[in-house]
Design a protein around this motif. Structure first.
Motif, PDB file in Angstrom:
ATOM      1  N   ILE A  39       0.841  -1.198   0.000  1.00  0.00           N
ATOM      2  CA  ILE A  39       0.000   0.000   0.000  1.00  0.00           C
ATOM      3  C   ILE A  39       0.872   1.243   0.000  1.00  0.00           C
ATOM      4  N   ALA A  40       0.619   2.146  -0.933  1.00  0.00           N
ATOM      5  CA  ALA A  40       1.375   3.399  -1.017  1.00  0.00           C
ATOM      6  C   ALA A  40       0.851   4.365   0.046  1.00  0.00           C
ATOM      7  N   VAL A  41       1.792   4.986   0.786  1.00  0.00           N
ATOM      8  CA  VAL A  41       1.413   5.850   1.904  1.00  0.00           C
ATOM      9  C   VAL A  41       2.279   7.102   1.919  1.00  0.00           C
ATOM     10  N   LYS A  42       1.654   8.249   2.121  1.00  0.00           N
ATOM     11  CA  LYS A  42       2.391   9.483   2.329  1.00  0.00           C
ATOM     12  C   LYS A  42       2.933   9.496   3.755  1.00  0.00           C
ATOM     13  N   ASP A  43       3.897  10.365   4.022  1.00  0.00           N
ATOM     14  CA  ASP A  43       4.428  10.511   5.380  1.00  0.00           C
ATOM     15  C   ASP A  43       3.384  11.250   6.205  1.00  0.00           C
ATOM     16  N   LYS A  44       2.530  10.466   6.831  1.00  0.00           N
ATOM     17  CA  LYS A  44       1.354  11.040   7.491  1.00  0.00           C
ATOM     18  C   LYS A  44       1.118  10.363   8.833  1.00  0.00           C
ATOM     19  N   ILE A  45       0.947  11.150   9.871  1.00  0.00           N
ATOM     20  CA  ILE A  45       0.652  10.605  11.199  1.00  0.00           C
ATOM     21  C   ILE A  45      -0.716   9.934  11.179  1.00  0.00           C
ATOM     22  N   GLY A  46      -0.791   8.751  11.729  1.00  0.00           N
ATOM     23  CA  GLY A  46      -2.066   8.046  11.820  1.00  0.00           C
ATOM     24  C   GLY A  46      -2.372   7.128  10.654  1.00  0.00           C
ATOM     25  N   ALA A  47      -1.436   7.023   9.684  1.00  0.00           N
ATOM     26  CA  ALA A  47      -1.689   6.193   8.504  1.00  0.00           C
ATOM     27  C   ALA A  47      -1.865   4.721   8.875  1.00  0.00           C
ATOM     28  N   VAL A  48      -1.005   4.216   9.731  1.00  0.00           N
ATOM     29  CA  VAL A  48      -1.095   2.804  10.125  1.00  0.00           C
ATOM     30  C   VAL A  48      -2.436   2.524  10.794  1.00  0.00           C
ATOM     31  N   GLU A  93      -5.297   4.136  10.415  1.00  0.00           N
ATOM     32  CA  GLU A  93      -6.396   4.195   9.454  1.00  0.00           C
ATOM     33  C   GLU A  93      -6.453   2.935   8.587  1.00  0.00           C
ATOM     34  N   ILE A  94      -5.299   2.462   8.173  1.00  0.00           N
ATOM     35  CA  ILE A  94      -5.254   1.249   7.350  1.00  0.00           C
ATOM     36  C   ILE A  94      -5.720   0.040   8.160  1.00  0.00           C
ATOM     37  N   ALA A  95      -5.248  -0.058   9.398  1.00  0.00           N
ATOM     38  CA  ALA A  95      -5.653  -1.175  10.253  1.00  0.00           C
ATOM     39  C   ALA A  95      -7.156  -1.160  10.493  1.00  0.00           C
ATOM     40  N   GLU A  96      -7.730   0.021  10.606  1.00  0.00           N
ATOM     41  CA  GLU A  96      -9.173   0.139  10.846  1.00  0.00           C
ATOM     42  C   GLU A  96      -9.991  -0.405   9.675  1.00  0.00           C
ATOM     43  N   VAL A  97      -9.479  -0.228   8.443  1.00  0.00           N
ATOM     44  CA  VAL A  97     -10.180  -0.761   7.272  1.00  0.00           C
ATOM     45  C   VAL A  97     -10.326  -2.276   7.385  1.00  0.00           C
ATOM     46  N   ALA A 107     -10.872   4.727  -0.670  1.00  0.00           N
ATOM     47  CA  ALA A 107     -11.794   5.721  -0.120  1.00  0.00           C
ATOM     48  C   ALA A 107     -11.115   6.579   0.943  1.00  0.00           C
ATOM     49  N   LYS A 108     -10.029   6.057   1.505  1.00  0.00           N
ATOM     50  CA  LYS A 108      -9.254   6.809   2.503  1.00  0.00           C
ATOM     51  C   LYS A 108      -7.940   7.317   1.898  1.00  0.00           C
ATOM     52  N   ALA A 109      -7.870   7.290   0.554  1.00  0.00           N
ATOM     53  CA  ALA A 109      -6.704   7.800  -0.188  1.00  0.00           C
ATOM     54  C   ALA A 109      -5.466   6.924  -0.058  1.00  0.00           C
ATOM     55  N   TYR A 110      -5.663   5.614   0.158  1.00  0.00           N
ATOM     56  CA  TYR A 110      -4.548   4.665   0.194  1.00  0.00           C
ATOM     57  C   TYR A 110      -4.676   3.732  -1.012  1.00  0.00           C
ATOM     58  N   ILE A 111      -3.640   3.675  -1.823  1.00  0.00           N
ATOM     59  CA  ILE A 111      -3.671   2.897  -3.063  1.00  0.00           C
ATOM     60  C   ILE A 111      -2.907   1.578  -2.905  1.00  0.00           C
ATOM     61  N   VAL A 112      -3.562   0.491  -3.232  1.00  0.00           N
ATOM     62  CA  VAL A 112      -2.891  -0.820  -3.242  1.00  0.00           C
ATOM     63  C   VAL A 112      -2.093  -0.928  -4.537  1.00  0.00           C
ATOM     64  N   GLU A 113      -0.783  -0.896  -4.420  1.00  0.00           N
ATOM     65  CA  GLU A 113       0.094  -0.925  -5.597  1.00  0.00           C
ATOM     66  C   GLU A 113       0.309  -2.344  -6.130  1.00  0.00           C
TER      67      GLU A 113
END
Length: 214
Positions: free
Chosen positions: A146-155, A157-161, A202-208
């Protein structure tokens, strides 16, 4: 995961005065590539099959077979062993052992107790097996990148999906790219990849990338 759980315990050892041919025979008999060298119960050196190969005559030698055997029968381990030994404490993590081996470009090293006694040997094969086991690859897992920007809370948000979909994550690893962005690699028993991709998008995370391994 600790070295103590992954090492070869109670390894065969040799002494500095052990003859090279004896050590070579031991390694061939047991399928070892390395032997700790101890004296008085303390680690004083490390012997590898490469050390023996350096002193063994080449196939092009003019020496007769009995002359070669006689030569190696007289030579002692202390003459060819590695005296500056890289060792790892028995209570170290497997990551610490892997980093030591990577930094020093070695394929194995002795494991020592707090008093310097040899209690095991850890090798690159043990590290590879740990990696495979940690990733759960023998059981068969789906791997998503999963492509991720340097963003606090990304892990989070992804885990919540995955939590909201009732899916367990067997492992989650973050990898920093040269661009400064990140890849998050997750593994688990996933079937509906398209739905996962949709919910992450939908949360702006792209599966590469995704693949079933094992």
């Amino acid at each position: 995961m600790f070295v103590a759980n992954r090492m070869t315990k109670n390894p065969i050892t040799v002494e500095p005065e052990t003859k090279v041919d004896e050590a070579s025979a031991l390694m061939k008999k047991h399928g070892f590539r390395r032997l700790p060298v101890v004296e008085g119960g303390t680690l004083v050196g490390f012997l590898s099959d490469r050390d023996i190969m350096k002193v063994a005559p080449s196939p092009a030698t003019t020496l007769a077979k009995y002359e070669i055997n006689s030569l190696l029968a007289k030579m002692m381990i202390k003459e060819i062993m590695q005296k500056e030994v890289i060792a790892v404490p028995v209570d170290a993590t497997i990551e610490e052992a892997a980093l030591l081996m990577y930094k020093h470009k070695i394929g194995g090293m002795p494991v020592v107790s707090s008093v310097g006694a040899v209690v095991g040997v850890i090798t690159e094969t043990d590290i590879f097996k740990t990696f495979v086991d940690v990733m759960g690859l023998p059981e068969g897992k789906t791997r998503l990148t999963i492509a991720v920007k340097d963003k606090i809370g990304a892990v989070k948000e992804i885990a919540e999906v995955f939590f909201e979909m009732g899916l367990n994550l067997d492992s989650l690893v973050t990898c920093k790219k040269d661009t400064g962005e990140y890849e998050i690699v997750v593994r688990g028993d996933f079937d509906n990849i398209e739905l996962i991709k949709e919910k992450l998008a939908a949360k702006a995370y792209i599966v590469e990338h995704f693949v079933k391994i094992g």
